[in-house]
Design an enzyme around this catalytic site. Structure first.
Site, PDB file in Angstrom:
ATOM      1  N   GLU A  89      17.525 -33.427  50.556  1.00 45.79           N
ATOM      2  CA  GLU A  89      17.530 -32.039  49.343  1.00 45.79           C
ATOM      3  C   GLU A  89      16.815 -31.365  49.201  1.00 45.79           C
ATOM      4  O   GLU A  89      17.712 -29.943  49.209  1.00 45.79           O
ATOM      5  CB  GLU A  89      16.579 -33.173  47.998  1.00 45.79           C
TER       6      GLU A  89
ATOM      7  N   ASP B  39      19.778 -27.451  48.971  1.00 48.25           N
ATOM      8  CA  ASP B  39      19.747 -26.986  48.091  1.00 48.25           C
ATOM      9  C   ASP B  39      19.079 -25.596  48.828  1.00 48.25           C
ATOM     10  O   ASP B  39      20.015 -24.602  47.605  1.00 48.25           O
ATOM     11  CB  ASP B  39      18.638 -27.126  46.922  1.00 48.25           C
TER      12      ASP B  39
ATOM     13  N   SER C  75      23.637 -33.294  43.703  1.00 49.16           N
ATOM     14  CA  SER C  75      22.334 -32.348  44.441  1.00 49.16           C
ATOM     15  C   SER C  75      23.099 -31.269  44.706  1.00 49.16           C
ATOM     16  O   SER C  75      22.583 -30.134  44.520  1.00 49.16           O
ATOM     17  CB  SER C  75      22.110 -33.248  44.828  1.00 49.16           C
TER      18      SER C  75
END
Length: 518
Positions: free
Chosen positions: A240, A244, A437
């Site tokens: 994650e 990002d 995400s």
């Protein structure tokens, strides 16, 4: 004379930890910290939240933050009860409080136990209502952190066979989605919220070097004792974190990234967001790829987070939030439809997901709702908690599953299917990752580039994106997605509960949002 009885704190009810083994009471002397949220001195002006006007953090604190007398009163009462106030922040209306488990449980009228979930570590938990000293009734509106249950899940999906997945490098999405030429995020700041995991600088050097892009400025910021802590496992929260950073950095390489690491609790989540929103300089955007079904939050935590997002809007900050990867049920097993929070906040730009078939640099051949049987689907639906915001009043949001109007999720969309996902580097290993995400940092990067061109931040950008909308009609600045389903909802012309208004046409969006003063 008897002391006044403690007063129940509205919205603080916690259910018993389902499926957890209760190990026993937390040790009486065990140190415990909490965040206490205090009422506003005045209600936030709705016109200020809607924009386009903004205020500074100092003005926000002075006009709409916690009153000094309230902060002094709370500090005096809690200190007299044996607790320690370690920090206060008038703008975000928070006090950091610590004390022994015994003292904290006594002051807030609860019982603290250690619990253990199968395959997980031990957590502090409580159930039932919290109570306040009578002198604090109506002054304190939230107490977070006594319960340490994980509050959110990361909204990413790893492709099972990255070598066999075509995918896209993140920078390829810029031309495909028409990000405006001549922009790179210069002068903008992206605040990224992470609740676990971490990154290694050598991964960033290798990844951006492979793309021929200078490594963007990335700084880790510790919140509530958490920090940049990579596990070395690409399928962990490291995936994650790197998704990002690498998506945002590839699409807005000159934007400064501040990555806020906090514990995965309601306290940690709120403290990270509040710290980011009230930072200096004020960020252009906050990117959040974590969330949980809105009914898995206490009302006090939902309200505190939503109010933090309202603060962001007043400061001119846009909060981009992934809408979830579990379709219209949001992964709940009760057979009902659920939306993910904080994406369901009316002050968040909720980001849904698509399956993108394209030939770079600029040819899109097909784009549909992301829905992979057994492999995830874009979150979306209608909030059971938040009413329909004004900007969605004529968008054609359907009634809630239980009847009545509600906030529609998502607002916008972008590529999220792991099969057409993002080729990134995590813990030294090439990975292809999707999920909503990826869409939050994609939109965060786009808004940085639009802000660079327009010469201003956009705050609650939905007020402009939805302006003049009618049900069943597409919007300028968007590619309308009209094919596919996320379970209970289907894509259609105009706004829908799968992909919102659609995926971006960046150059056209710049015309919609305009330059300074528009």
């Amino acid at each position: 004379m008897n002391a006044p009885s403690p007063v129940r704190l509205p919205g603080s009810t916690r259910s018993r930890p389902a499926g957890a083994e209760v190990l026993g009471p937390v040790g009486a002397a065990e140190p415990v910290t909490a965040t206490v949220v205090v009422r506003r001195r005045a209600e936030l002006d709705p016109e200020l939240v809607a924009g386009p006007g903004t205020i500074t953090p100092g003005e926000l604190a002075e006009r709409y933050g916690a009153a000094e007398e309230d902060l002094r009163h709370v500090q005096a009462v809690l200190t007299a009860a044996g607790l320690l106030i370690t920090a206060t922040h008038a703008g975000s209306r928070r006090l950091s409080v610590s004390g022994s488990a015994q003292a904290m449980a006594q002051v807030f009228g609860t019982e603290l136990n250690l619990v253990r979930y199968p395959g997980s570590g031990e957590h502090r938990a409580r159930s039932g209502d919290l109570h306040l000293p009578a002198e604090l009734a109506g002054v304190v509106v939230g107490v977070l952190g006594l319960d340490e249950r994980p509050q959110a899940r990361a909204q990413f999906r790893v492709h099972a066979e990255p070598a066999g997945s075509p995918g896209f490098t993140p920078d390829q999405l810029g031309p495909l989605y028409g990000f405006p030429d001549g922009t790179d995020g210069t002068g903008q700041t992206i605040a990224i919220i992470e609740l676990s995991g971490g990154f290694k600088p050598e991964d960033l050097t290798a990844f951006f070097g492979g793309l021929g892009i200078p490594v963007p400025p990335v700084t880790a910021v510790a919140v509530d004792g958490a920090g940049n802590a990579p596990t070395g496992d690409p399928s962990s929260a490291d995936g994650e974190v790197l998704l990002d950073i690498e998506v945002a950095g590839a699409l807005a390489p000159k934007a400064t990234q501040l990555v806020y690491f906090a514990p995965n609790t309601d306290q940690g989540f709120l403290d990270a967001v509040s710290t980011a929103v009230h930072a200096t300089p004020t960020p252009t955007v906050v990117s959040i790829s974590w969330g949980q079904s809105e009914d898995q939050w206490t009302p006090q935590a939902r309200t505190a987070m939503d109010q933090a997002f309202a603060d962001a809007a007043a400061l001119g900050v846009t909060v981009c939030v992934a809408s979830g990867d579990n379709g219209s049920s949001d992964g709940q097993s009760d057979g009902a439809q659920h939306v993910d929070f904080p994406a369901s906040s009316p002050h968040a730009l909720a980001c849904g997901g698509t399956r993108l078939e394209a030939t770079p640099p600029t040819t899109i051949t097909a784009e549909t709702v992301w829905n992979t049987p057994g492999g995830g689907s874009t979150g979306g639906g209608v909030s059971e908690v938040f009413p329909t915001p004004g900007f969605q009043a004529s968008a054609g949001v359907p009634a809630r599953a239980g009847g009545g109007p509600g906030r529609g999720v998502p607002d916008v969309a972008g590529n999220a299917d792991p099969a057409t996902g993002y080729r990134i580097l995590v813990d030294g290993r090439p990975s292809v990752i999707g999920g909503t995400s990826a869409v939050a940092p994609l939109w965060a990067a786009l808004l940085c580039r639009l802000a660079q061109s327009a010469g201003r931040r956009f705050g609650l950008v939905q007020t402009q994106l939805y302006s003049g909308i009618t049900a069943g009609a597409g919007r300028p600045g968007f590619r309308d997605i009209t094919s596919g389903t996320n379970g209970a909802y289907s894509a259609t012309t105009g706004w829908d509960a799968c992909t919102g208004l659609g995926t971006p046409d960046g150059a056209a969006l710049l015309a919609v949002l305009g330059g300074p003063g528009k």
